[in-house]
Every structure is written in structure tokens, then in C-alpha cells.
Design a protein around this motif. Sequence first.
Motif, PDB file in Angstrom:
ATOM      1  N   PHE A 132       0.869  -1.186   0.000  1.00 32.04           N
ATOM      2  CA  PHE A 132       0.000   0.000   0.000  1.00 32.04           C
ATOM      3  C   PHE A 132       0.898   1.225   0.000  1.00 32.04           C
ATOM      4  O   PHE A 132       2.001   1.192   0.539  1.00 32.04           O
ATOM      5  CB  PHE A 132      -0.885   0.049   1.242  1.00 32.04           C
ATOM      6  N   VAL A 172       3.991   0.572   2.243  1.00 34.55           N
ATOM      7  CA  VAL A 172       3.847  -0.366   3.355  1.00 34.55           C
ATOM      8  C   VAL A 172       3.547  -1.744   2.771  1.00 34.55           C
ATOM      9  O   VAL A 172       2.690  -1.867   1.896  1.00 34.55           O
ATOM     10  CB  VAL A 172       2.671   0.048   4.265  1.00 34.55           C
ATOM     11  N   LEU A 225      -1.768  -9.517  15.596  1.00 34.52           N
ATOM     12  CA  LEU A 225      -2.306  -8.305  16.189  1.00 34.52           C
ATOM     13  C   LEU A 225      -2.894  -7.406  15.107  1.00 34.52           C
ATOM     14  O   LEU A 225      -2.721  -7.640  13.920  1.00 34.52           O
ATOM     15  CB  LEU A 225      -1.200  -7.569  16.946  1.00 34.52           C
ATOM     16  N   SER A 226      -3.542  -6.362  15.562  1.00 36.23           N
ATOM     17  CA  SER A 226      -4.126  -5.390  14.640  1.00 36.23           C
ATOM     18  C   SER A 226      -3.036  -4.809  13.734  1.00 36.23           C
ATOM     19  O   SER A 226      -1.960  -4.458  14.204  1.00 36.23           O
ATOM     20  CB  SER A 226      -4.787  -4.283  15.449  1.00 36.23           C
ATOM     21  N   SER A 280      -6.420  -9.132   7.368  1.00 36.31           N
ATOM     22  CA  SER A 280      -7.546  -8.823   6.484  1.00 36.31           C
ATOM     23  C   SER A 280      -7.080  -8.671   5.045  1.00 36.31           C
ATOM     24  O   SER A 280      -7.760  -9.103   4.111  1.00 36.31           O
ATOM     25  CB  SER A 280      -8.238  -7.541   6.925  1.00 36.31           C
ATOM     26  N   THR A 281      -5.922  -8.056   4.887  1.00 36.28           N
ATOM     27  CA  THR A 281      -5.389  -7.890   3.532  1.00 36.28           C
ATOM     28  C   THR A 281      -5.149  -9.257   2.901  1.00 36.28           C
ATOM     29  O   THR A 281      -5.493  -9.492   1.738  1.00 36.28           O
ATOM     30  CB  THR A 281      -4.072  -7.096   3.589  1.00 36.28           C
ATOM     31  N   SER A 322      -1.438  -6.458  11.386  1.00 36.49           N
ATOM     32  CA  SER A 322      -0.421  -7.410  10.931  1.00 36.49           C
ATOM     33  C   SER A 322      -0.658  -7.863   9.496  1.00 36.49           C
ATOM     34  O   SER A 322       0.200  -8.511   8.901  1.00 36.49           O
ATOM     35  CB  SER A 322      -0.367  -8.611  11.881  1.00 36.49           C
ATOM     36  N   GLY A 323      -1.825  -7.536   8.935  1.00 40.57           N
ATOM     37  CA  GLY A 323      -2.056  -7.868   7.525  1.00 40.57           C
ATOM     38  C   GLY A 323      -3.044  -8.986   7.296  1.00 40.57           C
ATOM     39  O   GLY A 323      -3.191  -9.468   6.165  1.00 40.57           O
ATOM     40  N   GLU A 342     -12.152 -12.530  11.361  1.00 38.63           N
ATOM     41  CA  GLU A 342     -12.543 -12.184  12.737  1.00 38.63           C
ATOM     42  C   GLU A 342     -14.050 -12.255  12.938  1.00 38.63           C
ATOM     43  O   GLU A 342     -14.665 -11.300  13.420  1.00 38.63           O
ATOM     44  CB  GLU A 342     -12.045 -10.777  13.086  1.00 38.63           C
ATOM     45  N   ALA A 391       1.677  -4.769   3.471  1.00 34.77           N
ATOM     46  CA  ALA A 391       0.686  -5.362   4.366  1.00 34.77           C
ATOM     47  C   ALA A 391       0.808  -6.876   4.338  1.00 34.77           C
ATOM     48  O   ALA A 391       0.560  -7.547   5.336  1.00 34.77           O
ATOM     49  CB  ALA A 391      -0.716  -4.940   3.966  1.00 34.77           C
TER      50      ALA A 391
END
Lengths: 282, 280
Positions: free
Chosen positions: A15, A39, A60-61, A66-67, A63-64, A188, A41
Amino acid sequence: MTTPAIRVSHLWKLFGPERILRTCDRPETFPEALKAGAVAAVRDLSFTVAPGEIFVVMGLSGSGKSTLIRSLLRLIEPTWGRVEVGGVDVTALDGPGLTHFRRTKVAMIFQHYGLLPHKTVLENVAFGLKLRGVPPAERRAKALEVLARVGLKGWEEKLPSALSGGMQQRVGIARALATDADILLMDEPFSGLDPLIRTDMQNELLRLQAEMRKTILFVTHDLREAVRLGDRMAVMRSGSFVQVGTPDEILAHPANEYVARFVHAQDLPGRKKQTQREKVVS
Amino acid sequence: MPEFHVAGWIDAFVDWLLLSYGALFDGISAGILALLLRIQAGLEWLPWWAAVAITILAAYSLTRRPGLSLILGSLLVMVVALGLWPLAVETLAVVIASVVLALLLGIPVGVLMAESRWANAALQPVLDAMQTMPSFVYLIPAMMLFGLGKVPAVLATLIYSTPPVIRLTNLGIRQVSPEVQEAALAYGATRWQLLKEVRLPLAMPSILAGVNQTTMMALSMVVIASMIGARGVGEEVLLAINRIDVGRGFEAGLAIVALAIVMDRLTQAFARRWETPGVP
Ligand SMILES: Nc1ncnc2c1ncn2[C@@H]1O[C@H](COP(=O)(O)OP(=O)(O)OP(=O)(O)O)[C@@H](O)[C@H]1O
Ligand SMILES: [Mg+2]
């Protein structure tokens, strides 16, 4: 050996500003782009998921996770790499091919449910079938059957807003099951639910999975959930997998300090005493 | 500094339009006139007490508020009592014809602007111009192209009143939750299916707010429109101005306000019926 249900090879997703990403056409150019402010992801990920397996990606939030899961259906277009799902090379599909793939091979379940607020529970569950052009009577019958299976008999004509969070996610699961896809992607799915409901939903998923034997890629930030559900799991950090293995392996032999911190930070049953002892020591 | 004028070009352009596309404008004109006459005939056929009854029933079935429904009905009775009902019918015919055309044009254009970044960029300034250009400026070419009468009045009303429904259609679609849209895409929705099953239905409250605004703008044009031959209550206002007849002008103004309130409350109530629970 059976062919894997999901095979990801050297997957990257960068990204950043358009002007930097334009130059990124080969992995050799990526370090330059990352230095310039892009970045990663997802960073050079390779893994496979076997048919019938629950593979949990935990991190953790940011960390990639969802990507990664979105790249498998190209809801996010990967920068580089190859994704095969259910024997289909997803990265090579054209528009109509991708649409057909999404309608038949995979079904996704979202953290915020992603239900259509203007459609009834029944219409939501039948939605995938409608997109596919299944006739109304047939999709209604299928949706009723699946709704009964997830324990939502009697709620068919309600709007999603009339349901509690746990029930809305049951609708989300029913929508996925209605398509008869062999592969489920879950981002999630239970993170927004109260702890008790959450445990119920985990049990429900395990019960359904015992009947169905789907291939499930399950994303969570909760180690406890990962350990409960996963046949195998991966710990993800900054776009890479730090460790991949069965939950037992990872709990017993954390690959490095990062995973170890994770394992100790969580109050896992059976590990409680050890953490308490360590606290006393330190 | 030497002056620079576009006036000559505009004049030449209108002349050229008139010469080369006269038949086309005649066709458009005939179409609009046919629509208008049909609407007017329908309204004239309806006795005033039936119009009052329909208004009350519609208001009640949309809002379930008997008090409000009766007030709306009595506003129309007031128009009748002032002896302005036949003129109000003429005005309503122009307004309704304009609104129908505004929606037929405006909703698709709004959808196009939401779907295409290019169309959005190109049309925004056009909308700004449509809303801010003083209407007298385009009344003249409209008259030249379509003559005096109700057709140019409808067109002028159309130019002024279409932007809100375009803007609110565009905005409504853009505000549809990305999460819901992503879910539809994940299940294999095509662009068209996404529009039809998700974006348009969820944008509907916003689109209907646009319908309401468009209707109000159309009503606010009735006096100006009557200058080029729309007749109706607007003409009554113009006559009163010419004769400096304050009382008569006030009565006509009151009738316009009454019509505006009735149409506003009815379209708003209709819009509210479309809101789905759980959608902001
Ligand atoms: N559209 C985007 N544009 C720019 N950066 C993005 C975009 N989407 C994600 N990122 C970045 O990519 C990284 C991974 O994001 P991602 O949403 O995949 O994480 P996650 O593990 O799912 O986190 P969470 O637990 O919060 O859902 C983050 O650093 C995020 O800021
Ligand atoms: Mg996420």
C-alpha cells in the motif's frame, strides 16, 4: 498427496502513494518502494491449506490478516504472487471468471457481518444464490434449510437490525453455507461478540464443521480462539508468518520471543500455573 | 484592457441550433406538451373535493398522523376558497411534468456520477452552473427554441430543479456502507447487480430526499415560469404586481405556499417510508 485447497505462493501486497506503487512490478523493486514510504501489508507469504482443515491466521491489529484474506478473492488486488483456491489460479482470472469463482468456490464471513440491512434474513441467506441466478423457489428452500441448521428457524422474515450480534453472524454463516462453497474465509467473525456468545459461536462452528468438513481459513487476533479452532495455525506479524504449526506445537515451542510473548500474555487454560510461576520469578 | 465578448458566439450558436435542429426541438416540444396536457387533463378531471380527499388519505396512510393529514387537506380547501383552484391545477401540471422529467433525467445522471469518477468531475461544474445561473438568462434562448408557452416553462423549471435529485442520488450511492458492498462483491455480484441489489436500494432515502427538494425547487419557479407563458397561480402574482394589487398578490402567494407545504409534507412522508432500520 492431495492437492491443497488453498495454495498461496510469494504473495505481496504493498500500500502507498500511487506514484511509488507504479514502479513496483517485480519483487526486486519492492525494497526500494518500501524505503520510499510504501507499506507491505502482506510480505512474500507462501503457505497451503489442506482440504477439510481449519487453518487459523492469528496476529495483532495491522499485521495484515484482512489484507491476506481479501487477496484470496481479489477483493484486494495482490501486488505480486500467485493464489490458487479450489484448484483455480485466482490471480489469472479475468472479470467474468472471477465473478464465477466468487459465486461458486468460496464464501466469506465478515467481522461486521456485511448483511444487507434492507433485505430480510431469508433474502440475505439466499443472496449468493440470487446473484448466481438460482430460481426463487429453489433458493428459498435452500435458505430455509440452512437457517434451520444454524438455529434461526422462525427469524426468516425479520430484518437483520432486529437480531442480536450473535444471531446476525449466524445469518452471515448461513449465507456462506447456502452457496455450498467448499472453502470458507472468515475474517474475525466472532471478534465483535460478547465472550459467552463468542464461545457458543465457536462451539457452533466446530459442530457444523464436524458435519460439513469444509476448508476454513479463519482470521483472529485471539490466541485462545486460534488454539480452540485451529487444526493448524500461523502467527502473523508485519505481513509475514512468524511461525506455522499445530496449536500444540506453537504453545509448546514458540519459535521466537514474539510468539512466546503472545503465548504468555494470554490466560490459556493449562498454562495458567506456568505464567503465574514466571511472574513470581521475575 | 480590450474587452472580450462571448455574446456574439452564443447568439450565433442559438441561431445555428434553431436552423439545423429545428425539427428536433419541435419533437421535444411536442413530447413535453403531450405529457403536460395529459397530466393537466387528469387533474382537471378530478373534482377539487376528490383532490382534497386523496391528499388527506395519502397523508394519513404515509404518516398515520390524522392532525397533519387534516391540515394538509384544509390547505387545499383554502386554495379552493380563494377561487384559485383552476389556476392551481395549471401550476401543478407544470410542476408535476417538470418533476417527472427531472427524475427521469436526474436519477440516471446521479447514478452515472456515482459510478464514474470522470462523469462526476465533468458534471459537478455543470450542476453548479444550473443552480446559480439566473433563470432569466436561459429563459430567452428557451423561448427562442421553443416559443412562448408551457413547454419552455417546463424546460426552465427542469434546468433549475434537476440538480438536487442528481446530487442526492450521487451522494446517497456514495454513502452506502463499503462493508455491505464488499460483502456483495465477495459473493460474486457484478457491477450491475451491486447497483441494483445494494447501492440503489440503500441510497433510496437520499434519492427521495432529492425528489422532495426537486419538487420544492420546481414550485419555487412558478412565478418566473409564468413570465414565459406557464399561466397558473404564478400569472396571478404577475398580474397583481402589474396592477399594484397587494391583496390579490398576497392571496396568490398564499396559494403557492399552501401547494408547497402539501407537496413537501407528502414527498417527505413518502421518503421516510423508505428508510430501513439499521441504516444511518
Ligand atoms: N487501503 C489501504 N491503504 C493503505 N494502507 C492499508 C490499507 N489497508 C490496509 N493497510 C495497511 O496494511 C496493514 C495491514 O492491514 P490489515 O487491515 O490487513 O490488518 P489486520 O491484521 O486485518 O488488522 P485488524 O486486526 O485491525 O483488522 C496496516 O498497516 C494497514 O494500515
Ligand atoms: Mg482486519
